[in-house]
Write a protein that holds these residues in place. Structure first.
Motif, short mmCIF file in Angstrom:
data_model
loop_
_atom_site.label_atom_id
_atom_site.label_comp_id
_atom_site.label_asym_id
_atom_site.label_seq_id
_atom_site.Cartn_x
_atom_site.Cartn_y
_atom_site.Cartn_z
N ASP A 61 2.26 0.11 8.20
CA ASP A 61 1.59 0.88 7.15
C ASP A 61 0.58 0.04 6.38
O ASP A 61 0.02 0.49 5.38
N GLY A 62 0.35 -1.20 6.85
CA GLY A 62 -0.64 -2.05 6.21
C GLY A 62 -0.14 -2.86 5.05
O GLY A 62 -0.93 -3.51 4.35
N LYS A 66 0.82 -1.21 0.00
CA LYS A 66 0.00 0.00 0.00
C LYS A 66 0.85 1.26 0.00
O LYS A 66 0.37 2.34 -0.34
N THR A 67 2.11 1.14 0.44
CA THR A 67 3.03 2.27 0.48
C THR A 67 4.39 1.82 0.01
O THR A 67 4.64 0.62 -0.18
N ALA A 68 5.29 2.77 -0.15
CA ALA A 68 6.69 2.42 -0.35
C ALA A 68 7.21 1.78 0.95
O ALA A 68 6.58 1.88 2.00
N ILE A 69 8.37 1.12 0.85
CA ILE A 69 9.00 0.53 2.04
C ILE A 69 10.21 1.37 2.41
O ILE A 69 11.14 1.48 1.61
N ILE A 81 13.30 -6.68 -1.18
CA ILE A 81 12.67 -6.11 0.01
C ILE A 81 11.70 -5.00 -0.37
O ILE A 81 10.60 -4.90 0.18
N GLY A 82 12.09 -4.18 -1.33
CA GLY A 82 11.21 -3.12 -1.79
C GLY A 82 9.94 -3.63 -2.45
O GLY A 82 8.96 -2.90 -2.58
N LYS A 83 9.95 -4.91 -2.84
CA LYS A 83 8.78 -5.53 -3.47
C LYS A 83 8.00 -6.43 -2.53
O LYS A 83 7.13 -7.18 -2.96
#
Length: 447
Positions: A50-51, A7-10, A399-401
Motif C-alpha cells: 500500500d506504499g 499512507k494507510t492504516a496497517i 506495528i500500527g505506527k
C-alpha cells in the motif's frame, strides 16, 4: 517521522486483500507476527503493497544483518544465475560450495583443521551436526537446555524448548535427549551474587550428569551462546568453560548453535568468541546467507569425516546461488568495520532502553550483547512475574505506527530487537522513539 511514512492504516486495502488470500491458501498454523505485506525492501527499510514505508527492527528474525538487498549479494546472485543455478553437490563439484566452505573453515573459532557441510536451513544444519556427533562418538545421548530453539524437524523439535508454542501435538519425540535449565542472570535465585548463581548452575549441571545421564553416553552438548527464542540470555563464560571441560573429559562433542546469535550480530563474528571457548562444531544459518536459504556445519575435520561415504548431504545443499550470496555476506560480516558498527548499534539500543527502565515500571530487564538487544516486561519488578499481555500490546501499537517487531522469551513477554546492522542512526533512533511511545502508552494504561 522521516523514515516511517504511513499512507494507510496497517494493513491497507491491498495488504488486507493479500492477507485474505494468505488465509485461504496457507495453513492456519503458519503464524505471522505482523500484518505487513511486503512489496520491496532495502537496507533497514521495508515498503508494503500500500506504499507505506516502514523501519525493520526484526530483520527476518536475525536473517538480514547485512541489510535487505545488499548490493554485493544481489550482484553475486545475478552473476551466478547467468552461469548455472544448480547441478547438485552429490553429483558434481561446484566452486562456490568449496569457496564458502574454505571461508567458514578459516572464520570459525579454533586453529585445528576443519571441514564444512552445507545445508538449507538452521534445522537441517543442527540435525546434521547432531547426527555427525553421534556417528563420531558412537553414542546417542544429547544434552540441551531449557529456553533453547534449535528447529522444527523431528530431531531439532525434540531439542527445542518452549513446549506449547512449538511442540504441542507433534510428539512423540526423539529419545536420549536430556534438558537442563540454562543460566538466567535476570532470574537468579534471590540473595545470590552473580558468581554464586553461576556456581549454583554449574552444580546443577554436575548433578544432572549423575541423576539424568552418564556423561560417557553423551554424543554432544548443544547450546546457543546467546539464546535467541529463549530471550537473549547470554550464557556466562564460566558455565561455557565448564561445558568445555566436561566435553574434553568425556569425549563429548561441543556444538555451538550460532544460527541467530552469530553472523556478526553480537559484535563478533560468532557469539561464543566473547567467552574465548572453542567449540568442536559451529552451526550457522540465517544471516550468513543474507536472506538466501543456506546453513552450515563447520567442525573439526576428524569429526566431520566420521560418517561413511554417502551418509550425509542433500539435493539442494550448497546451492550455488545461496553460496555466492553467503560468500559476499560473510566477507562483510567478518570485517572490523561491520563488527564495530554492530557494537555501536547495540550501544545505542542498550543505552536508550536502560533510560526507559528508569521511567517505565513495566520494564523488568534490558539485556543483550552487541546489536542483539531485548526488553523484558513484568507485572511486578520484585516478583518478576512475566507480562505477556503488555508485550503484545506494545508490539501491536508499534506495528500500527510503522515499526516491524517480534517477541521472544520463554514466556513470550519480551520484545527482541534485531535490526539490520546497516541501519543508520537516524533510522535507529526513530524506530526506538516509536517503540518508546508504545511502551509509554502501555504504562499509562496501568498507572
Amino acid at each position: 517521522m522521516k523514515y516511517i511514512q504511513l499512507k494507510t492504516a496497517i494493513p491497507g486495502p491491498k495488504g488486507q486483500a493479500m492477507l485474505d488470500r494468505r488465509k485461504n491458501a496457507l495453513p492456519a498454523g503458519l503464524a505471522k507476527s505482523t500484518e505487513y505485506v511486503v512489496e520491496r525492501a532495502e537496507g533497514a527499510l521495508v515498503w508494503d503493497v500500500d506504499g507505506n514505508q516502514l523501519i525493520d527492527f526484526a530483520g527476518g528474525i536475525g536473517m538480514i544483518n547485512v541489510g535487505h538487498c545488499n548490493e554485493a549479494v544481489v550482484n553475486a546472485i545475478r552473476e551466478q544465475a547467468g552461469k548455472y543455478i544448480h547441478t547438485c553437490s552429490l553429483v558434481t563439484t561446484m566452486e562456490p560450495y568449496i569457496e564458502l566452505a574454505e571461508l567458514l573453515n578459516d572464520s570459525t573459532p579454533g586453529s585445528f583443521p576443519k571441514k564444512t557441510l552445507l545445508a538449507n536451513s538452521g534445522s537441517e544444519a543442527v540435525e546434521n551436526a547432531v547426527n555427525i556427533a553421534k556417528y563420531h562418538t558412537k553414542r546417542s545421548g544429547i544434552l540441551c537446555f531449557e529456553g533453547a530453539y534449535h528447529g522444527r524437524t523431528l530431531l531439532t523439535l525434540s531439542l527445542t524448548s518452549k513446549y506449547a508454542l512449538f511442540k504441542k501435538g507433534f510428539g512423540s519425540y526423539v529419545s536420549d535427549i536430556y534438558r537442563i535449565p540454562a543460566p538466567n542472570m535476570y532470574r537468579k535465585l534471590e540473595g545470590m551474587s552473580d558468581g554464586q548463581y553461576i556456581e549454583h548452575c554449574i552444580q546443577n549441571l554436575e548433578r544432572a550428569l549423575i541423576a539424568q545421564v552418564d556423561p560417557e553416553s553423551l554424543a554432544a552438548i548443544i547450546i546457543e551462546p546467546v539464546q535467541g527464542e529463549g530471550g537473549f540470555l547470554s550464557i556466562p563464560a564460566p558455565y561455557l568453560q565448564k561445558l568445555r571441560d566436561i566435553c574434553d573429559q568425556y569425549g563429548i562433542v561441543f556444538i555451538a548453535d550460532e544460527i541467530q546469535c552469530g553472523a556478526g550480530r553480537t559484535g563478533k563474528l560468532f557469539a561464543i568468541e566473547h567467552s574465548g571457548i572453542i567449540p568442536d562444531m559451529v552451526v550457522s544459518a540465517k544471516s550468513i546467507g543474507a536472506g538466501m536459504p543456506i546453513s552450515a556445519v563447520t567442525g573439526k575435520a576428524e569429526i566431520m569425516d566420521a560418517p561413511h561415504l554417502g551418509g550425509i548431504g542433500g539435493t539442494y545443499g550448497g546451492s550455488p546461488l545461496a553460496c555466492v550470496a553467503a560468500i559476499e555476506a560473510i566477507k562483510i560480516l567478518k570485517s572490523e568495520r561491520f563488527l564495530q558498527r554492530s557494537r555501536e548499534v547495540g550501544a545505542i539500543i542498550h543505552d536508550t532502553m536502560l533510560s526507559w527502565k528508569e521511567k517505565y515500571a513495566i520494564i523488568g530487564d534490558v539485556r543483550g550483547v552487541g546489536a542483539m538487544q531485548l526488553v523484558e516486561f513484568v507485572k511486578d519488578r520484585d516478583t518478576k512475574a512475566p507480562d505477556m499481555e503488555v508485550a503484545m500490546e506494545v508490539i501491536k501499537d508499534a506495528i500500527g505506527k510503522g515499526l516491524i517487531l517480534i517477541r521472544a522469551g520463554l514466556y513470550s513477554n519480551c520484545i527482541r530487537l534485531l535490526p539490520p546492522i546497516v541501519i543508520n542512526n537516524e533510522q535507529l533512533k526513530e524506530g526506538l522513539a516509536v517503540l518508546e511511545s508504545a511502551i509509554a502508552a502501555a504504562q499509562q494504561k496501568r498507572s
